[in-house]
Design an enzyme around this catalytic site. Structure first.
Site, PDB file in Angstrom:
ATOM      1  N   GLY A 118     117.058 155.623  66.892  1.00 51.26           N
ATOM      2  CA  GLY A 118     118.192 154.839  67.382  1.00 51.26           C
ATOM      3  C   GLY A 118     118.050 154.509  68.854  1.00 51.26           C
ATOM      4  O   GLY A 118     117.116 154.982  69.522  1.00 51.26           O
ATOM      5  N   ASP A 119     118.935 153.658  69.330  1.00 52.70           N
ATOM      6  CA  ASP A 119     118.950 153.259  70.735  1.00 52.70           C
ATOM      7  C   ASP A 119     117.659 152.565  71.156  1.00 52.70           C
ATOM      8  O   ASP A 119     117.240 152.676  72.302  1.00 52.70           O
ATOM      9  CB  ASP A 119     119.215 154.469  71.651  1.00 52.70           C
ATOM     10  CG  ASP A 119     120.448 155.227  71.223  1.00 52.70           C
ATOM     11  OD1 ASP A 119     121.462 154.563  70.946  1.00 52.70           O
ATOM     12  OD2 ASP A 119     120.398 156.464  71.152  1.00 52.70           O
ATOM     13  N   LYS A 146     118.261 147.435  69.793  1.00 53.01           N
ATOM     14  CA  LYS A 146     118.424 146.451  68.712  1.00 53.01           C
ATOM     15  C   LYS A 146     119.444 145.394  69.108  1.00 53.01           C
ATOM     16  O   LYS A 146     119.305 144.237  68.746  1.00 53.01           O
ATOM     17  CB  LYS A 146     118.918 147.130  67.427  1.00 53.01           C
ATOM     18  CG  LYS A 146     117.948 148.122  66.858  1.00 53.01           C
ATOM     19  CD  LYS A 146     118.492 148.775  65.595  1.00 53.01           C
ATOM     20  CE  LYS A 146     119.613 149.771  65.829  1.00 53.01           C
ATOM     21  NZ  LYS A 146     119.237 150.973  66.547  1.00 53.01           N
ATOM     22  N   GLY A 147     120.469 145.829  69.866  1.00 55.66           N
ATOM     23  CA  GLY A 147     121.552 144.916  70.240  1.00 55.66           C
ATOM     24  C   GLY A 147     121.012 143.681  70.930  1.00 55.66           C
ATOM     25  O   GLY A 147     121.364 142.556  70.582  1.00 55.66           O
ATOM     26  N   GLY A 155     126.245 151.964  69.097  1.00 50.50           N
ATOM     27  CA  GLY A 155     126.663 151.346  70.351  1.00 50.50           C
ATOM     28  C   GLY A 155     125.609 150.335  70.740  1.00 50.50           C
ATOM     29  O   GLY A 155     124.480 150.711  71.031  1.00 50.50           O
ATOM     30  N   HIS A 156     125.940 149.084  70.664  1.00 49.36           N
ATOM     31  CA  HIS A 156     124.980 148.053  71.024  1.00 49.36           C
ATOM     32  C   HIS A 156     125.370 147.460  72.370  1.00 49.36           C
ATOM     33  O   HIS A 156     126.394 146.816  72.489  1.00 49.36           O
ATOM     34  CB  HIS A 156     124.944 146.956  69.956  1.00 49.36           C
ATOM     35  CG  HIS A 156     124.252 147.387  68.709  1.00 49.36           C
ATOM     36  ND1 HIS A 156     124.146 146.596  67.603  1.00 49.36           N
ATOM     37  CD2 HIS A 156     123.609 148.526  68.407  1.00 49.36           C
ATOM     38  CE1 HIS A 156     123.469 147.247  66.669  1.00 49.36           C
ATOM     39  NE2 HIS A 156     123.149 148.417  67.134  1.00 49.36           N
ATOM     40  N   GLN A 183     121.917 152.754  63.993  1.00 51.75           N
ATOM     41  CA  GLN A 183     121.118 153.977  64.046  1.00 51.75           C
ATOM     42  C   GLN A 183     119.650 153.596  63.767  1.00 51.75           C
ATOM     43  O   GLN A 183     119.238 152.552  64.229  1.00 51.75           O
ATOM     44  CB  GLN A 183     121.636 155.059  63.089  1.00 51.75           C
ATOM     45  CG  GLN A 183     122.978 155.642  63.503  1.00 51.75           C
ATOM     46  CD  GLN A 183     124.150 154.805  63.026  1.00 51.75           C
ATOM     47  OE1 GLN A 183     124.221 154.425  61.878  1.00 51.75           O
ATOM     48  NE2 GLN A 183     125.077 154.510  63.906  1.00 51.75           N
ATOM     49  N   THR A 196     122.194 160.737  60.366  1.00 51.22           N
ATOM     50  CA  THR A 196     123.541 160.224  60.152  1.00 51.22           C
ATOM     51  C   THR A 196     123.769 160.175  58.635  1.00 51.22           C
ATOM     52  O   THR A 196     122.892 160.563  57.860  1.00 51.22           O
ATOM     53  CB  THR A 196     123.735 158.858  60.867  1.00 51.22           C
ATOM     54  OG1 THR A 196     125.126 158.546  60.845  1.00 51.22           O
ATOM     55  CG2 THR A 196     122.930 157.731  60.230  1.00 51.22           C
ATOM     56  N   THR A 206     128.675 157.747  73.437  1.00 48.88           N
ATOM     57  CA  THR A 206     129.199 159.045  73.881  1.00 48.88           C
ATOM     58  C   THR A 206     128.831 159.384  75.323  1.00 48.88           C
ATOM     59  O   THR A 206     129.325 160.369  75.856  1.00 48.88           O
ATOM     60  CB  THR A 206     128.645 160.171  72.983  1.00 48.88           C
ATOM     61  OG1 THR A 206     127.221 160.146  73.065  1.00 48.88           O
ATOM     62  CG2 THR A 206     129.059 159.997  71.531  1.00 48.88           C
ATOM     63  N   GLY A 207     127.930 158.615  75.926  1.00 54.98           N
ATOM     64  CA  GLY A 207     127.523 158.884  77.303  1.00 54.98           C
ATOM     65  C   GLY A 207     126.577 160.082  77.428  1.00 54.98           C
ATOM     66  O   GLY A 207     126.198 160.458  78.531  1.00 54.98           O
ATOM     67  N   ARG A 208     126.195 160.676  76.292  1.00 53.82           N
ATOM     68  CA  ARG A 208     125.316 161.857  76.355  1.00 53.82           C
ATOM     69  C   ARG A 208     123.926 161.468  76.866  1.00 53.82           C
ATOM     70  O   ARG A 208     123.413 160.407  76.484  1.00 53.82           O
ATOM     71  CB  ARG A 208     125.150 162.478  74.955  1.00 53.82           C
ATOM     72  CG  ARG A 208     126.387 163.134  74.431  1.00 53.82           C
ATOM     73  CD  ARG A 208     126.134 163.748  73.064  1.00 53.82           C
ATOM     74  NE  ARG A 208     125.992 162.732  72.023  1.00 53.82           N
ATOM     75  CZ  ARG A 208     125.687 162.997  70.758  1.00 53.82           C
ATOM     76  NH1 ARG A 208     125.453 164.237  70.370  1.00 53.82           N
ATOM     77  NH2 ARG A 208     125.598 162.038  69.875  1.00 53.82           N
ATOM     78  N   PRO A 209     123.294 162.343  77.702  1.00 52.17           N
ATOM     79  CA  PRO A 209     121.921 162.026  78.108  1.00 52.17           C
ATOM     80  C   PRO A 209     121.000 162.059  76.896  1.00 52.17           C
ATOM     81  O   PRO A 209     121.130 162.936  76.044  1.00 52.17           O
ATOM     82  CB  PRO A 209     121.556 163.148  79.093  1.00 52.17           C
ATOM     83  CG  PRO A 209     122.614 164.172  78.978  1.00 52.17           C
ATOM     84  CD  PRO A 209     123.804 163.581  78.282  1.00 52.17           C
TER      85      PRO A 209
HETATM   86  P1  IMP Z   1     126.954 160.803  63.304  1.00 51.00           P
HETATM   87  O1  IMP Z   1     126.385 159.498  62.886  1.00 51.00           O
HETATM   88  O2  IMP Z   1     128.054 160.695  64.322  1.00 51.00           O
HETATM   89  O3  IMP Z   1     127.341 161.658  62.128  1.00 51.00           O
HETATM   90  O4  IMP Z   1     125.785 161.627  64.046  1.00 51.00           O
HETATM   91  C1  IMP Z   1     124.636 162.082  63.357  1.00 51.00           C
HETATM   92  C2  IMP Z   1     123.392 161.944  64.219  1.00 51.00           C
HETATM   93  O5  IMP Z   1     123.083 160.565  64.419  1.00 51.00           O
HETATM   94  C3  IMP Z   1     123.508 162.554  65.620  1.00 51.00           C
HETATM   95  O6  IMP Z   1     122.245 163.040  66.007  1.00 51.00           O
HETATM   96  C4  IMP Z   1     123.871 161.357  66.480  1.00 51.00           C
HETATM   97  O7  IMP Z   1     123.522 161.540  67.827  1.00 51.00           O
HETATM   98  C5  IMP Z   1     123.019 160.282  65.821  1.00 51.00           C
HETATM   99  N1  IMP Z   1     123.536 158.936  66.013  1.00 51.00           N
HETATM  100  C6  IMP Z   1     124.583 158.352  65.414  1.00 51.00           C
HETATM  101  N2  IMP Z   1     124.730 157.084  65.842  1.00 51.00           N
HETATM  102  C7  IMP Z   1     123.742 156.861  66.716  1.00 51.00           C
HETATM  103  C8  IMP Z   1     123.347 155.722  67.482  1.00 51.00           C
HETATM  104  O8  IMP Z   1     123.927 154.630  67.409  1.00 51.00           O
HETATM  105  N3  IMP Z   1     122.266 155.893  68.284  1.00 51.00           N
HETATM  106  C9  IMP Z   1     121.573 157.053  68.340  1.00 51.00           C
HETATM  107  N4  IMP Z   1     121.906 158.136  67.652  1.00 51.00           N
HETATM  108  C10 IMP Z   1     122.974 158.039  66.843  1.00 51.00           C
END
Ligand code: IMP
Length: 436
Positions: A14-15, A18-19, A42-43, A223, A238, A300-303
């Site tokens: 993910g990330d 793609k956006g 989050g795009h 994702q 996910t 989520t702003g997480r690193p």
């Molecule tokens: P959930 O989709 O919130 O259930 O999270 C499950 C896993 O997918 C976790 O590791 C999240 O960090 C990851 N995840 C969910 N959506 C994204 C995204 O858009 N980008 C990157 N990781 C994601």
């Protein structure tokens, strides 16, 4: 306009950016359709210096005249949807007449978020690191056949009442220290349904008609493949099928409607949340990638955890998705590094592996086998043609193509739309994207 219906999806965790790729390609298509996930995505898109972060609404919304579709495979949090629509309206973008939500999409209920957090807390050290958006619990209810679909909010009230009562009962059995009243949830859902009514319809039929009429459709993944519920690094995934199979089940389109698959890959690797990441770096180099690449979660702003490009992962994604081509993103983040590395295999206690292991256990113990290439000091940022890239950067891309086994048709060299190279000289670009 493209005559090819194209799936654009993530090849890593993910990330991948793609956006931006979807946003750039959108004017070539009549519709952009999301097939899975929810507002966990989050795009981030930059247009003329303005930053847009879209979670649920396909990023195609920024282009007038394009229909944006939320398929049945998506889980919809009405509150999150309204917030996003209101924000778009505040920026002068109206969704009316351009947004279509499947009546079969499941609703994220007000307490799904609470259940998500509770489940994570109960797992303790074994937590998944979810986005706490209630995504997993909403899909759990769907599979348990007690989920509430968007169409249910608009239908017979007695049936909805029964469904809400059953769901709230189930919730109250799990969260014992507080009791939620079903009526509150019911009233909210009725109000949400009324606001959504103009946008709800039959996505499968709409797409079949568009495809029949030869109007190109872009299927937008959220994702990525390594977060796919079946093919990702389970259980650190996910709860939906982010890989190409999700297009058919999540939109109600036939496999032959997918005429091309473009995989988006970052020039290095990142992951947010828990789970294996074989090429993960620590220390100053990880910090350098995180800061230059602004690697913080859009939702989520997480690193984000950062590492070198893992060709084993991308080769695996190519197999799972039948990738026709790659769009390589964030090449410019590697500018200035003395050397760059590519993981071409894994060393494990059972021997060296060149293919991605089916077992997560094996992956957890895998040591990357690297190839090291010279870095480049001439900036690539803003390049729009391959010839503008320093020879070392071109060699890096060439090597990624060789070891991943997929040709690279696009290279993103910055966050703006026009900071992109499209290799129109390649036959595959013409086939997937139409004319230059
Ligand atoms: P959930 O989709 O919130 O259930 O999270 C499950 C896993 O997918 C976790 O590791 C999240 O960090 C990851 N995840 C969910 N959506 C994204 C995204 O858009 N980008 C990157 N990781 C994601």
């Amino acid at each position: 306009m493209s005559k090819t219906n194209l799936a654009v999806l993530g090849t890593q965790w993910g990330d991948e950016g793609k956006g931006k790729i979807v946003d750039m390609l959108t004017p070539r298509f009549s519709a952009v359709a999301r097939y899975q996930g929810g507002h966990n995505a989050g795009h981030t898109v930059y247009v003329k210096g303005r930053k847009f972060v879209l979670h649920l609404v396909p990023s195609g919304i920024l282009h007038p005249g394009v229909t944006c579709i939320i398929g049945n495979g998506v889980v919809v949090d009405p509150k999150a949807l309204f917030t996003e629509i209101d924000e778009l309206a505040g920026m002068g973008i109206a969704v009316d007449g351009r947004l279509l939500i499947s009546e079969k999409a499941h609703a994220i209920l007000p307490y799904h978020r609470e259940l998500d957090m509770l489940s994570e807390a109960r797992r303790g050290e074994r937590k998944i690191g979810t986005t706490s958006r209630g995504i997993g619990p909403a899909y759990e209810d769907k599979i348990a056949r007690r989920g509430i679909r968007i169409g249910d909010l608009l239908g017979d009230r007695a049936t909805l009442e029964q469904a809400v009562r059953d769901n709230v009962d189930a919730r109250n059995r799990v969260i014992e220290d507080s009791t939620l009243a079903w009526r509150e949830v019911f009233d909210q859902l009725i109000a949400d349904g009324e606001r959504m009514r103009p946008w709800v319809g039959d996505v499968s039929l709409f797409l079949a008609q568009a495809i029949q009429a030869g109007k190109g459709v872009l299927f937008e993944g959220a994702q990525a493949t390594l977060l796919d519920i079946d093919h990702g690094t389970y259980p650190f995934v996910t709860s939906s099928n982010a890989s190409v199979g999700g297009v058919c089940t999540g939109l109600g389109v036939a496999p032959r409607a997918i005429e091309g698959v473009l995989g988006v890959a970052k020039a290095y690797t990142t992951r947010v949340g828990e789970g294996p990441l074989p090429t993960e770096l620590s220390g100053p180099l990880a910090e350098r990638l995180r800061e230059s690449g602004n690697e913080y979660g859009a939702s989520t702003g997480r690193p984000r955890r950062c590492g070198w490009f893992d060709a084993v992962v991308v080769r695996y994604s190519a197999r799972i998705n039948g990738l026709d081509a790659l769009a390589l993103t964030k090449l410019d983040v590697l500018d200035g590094l003395p050397e760059v590395r590519i993981c071409t295999g894994y060393r494990t206690s059972g021997g060296d592996l060149s293919e991605f292991p089916a077992s997560v256990r094996t992956l957890m113990d895998a040591e990357p086998i690297y190839e090291t290439l010279p870095g480049w000091s001439t900036p690539t940022q803003g390049a729009t043609r391959m010839e503008q890239l320093p020879p070392e950067a071109r060699r890096y891309i060439e090597r990624l193509e060789e070891v991943s086994g997929v040709p690279c048709v696009m290279v993103s060299t910055g966050s703006e739309r026009d900071e992109t190279i499209v290799r129109w000289d390649s036959a595959v670009a013409g086939r997937l994207l139409g004319d230059a």
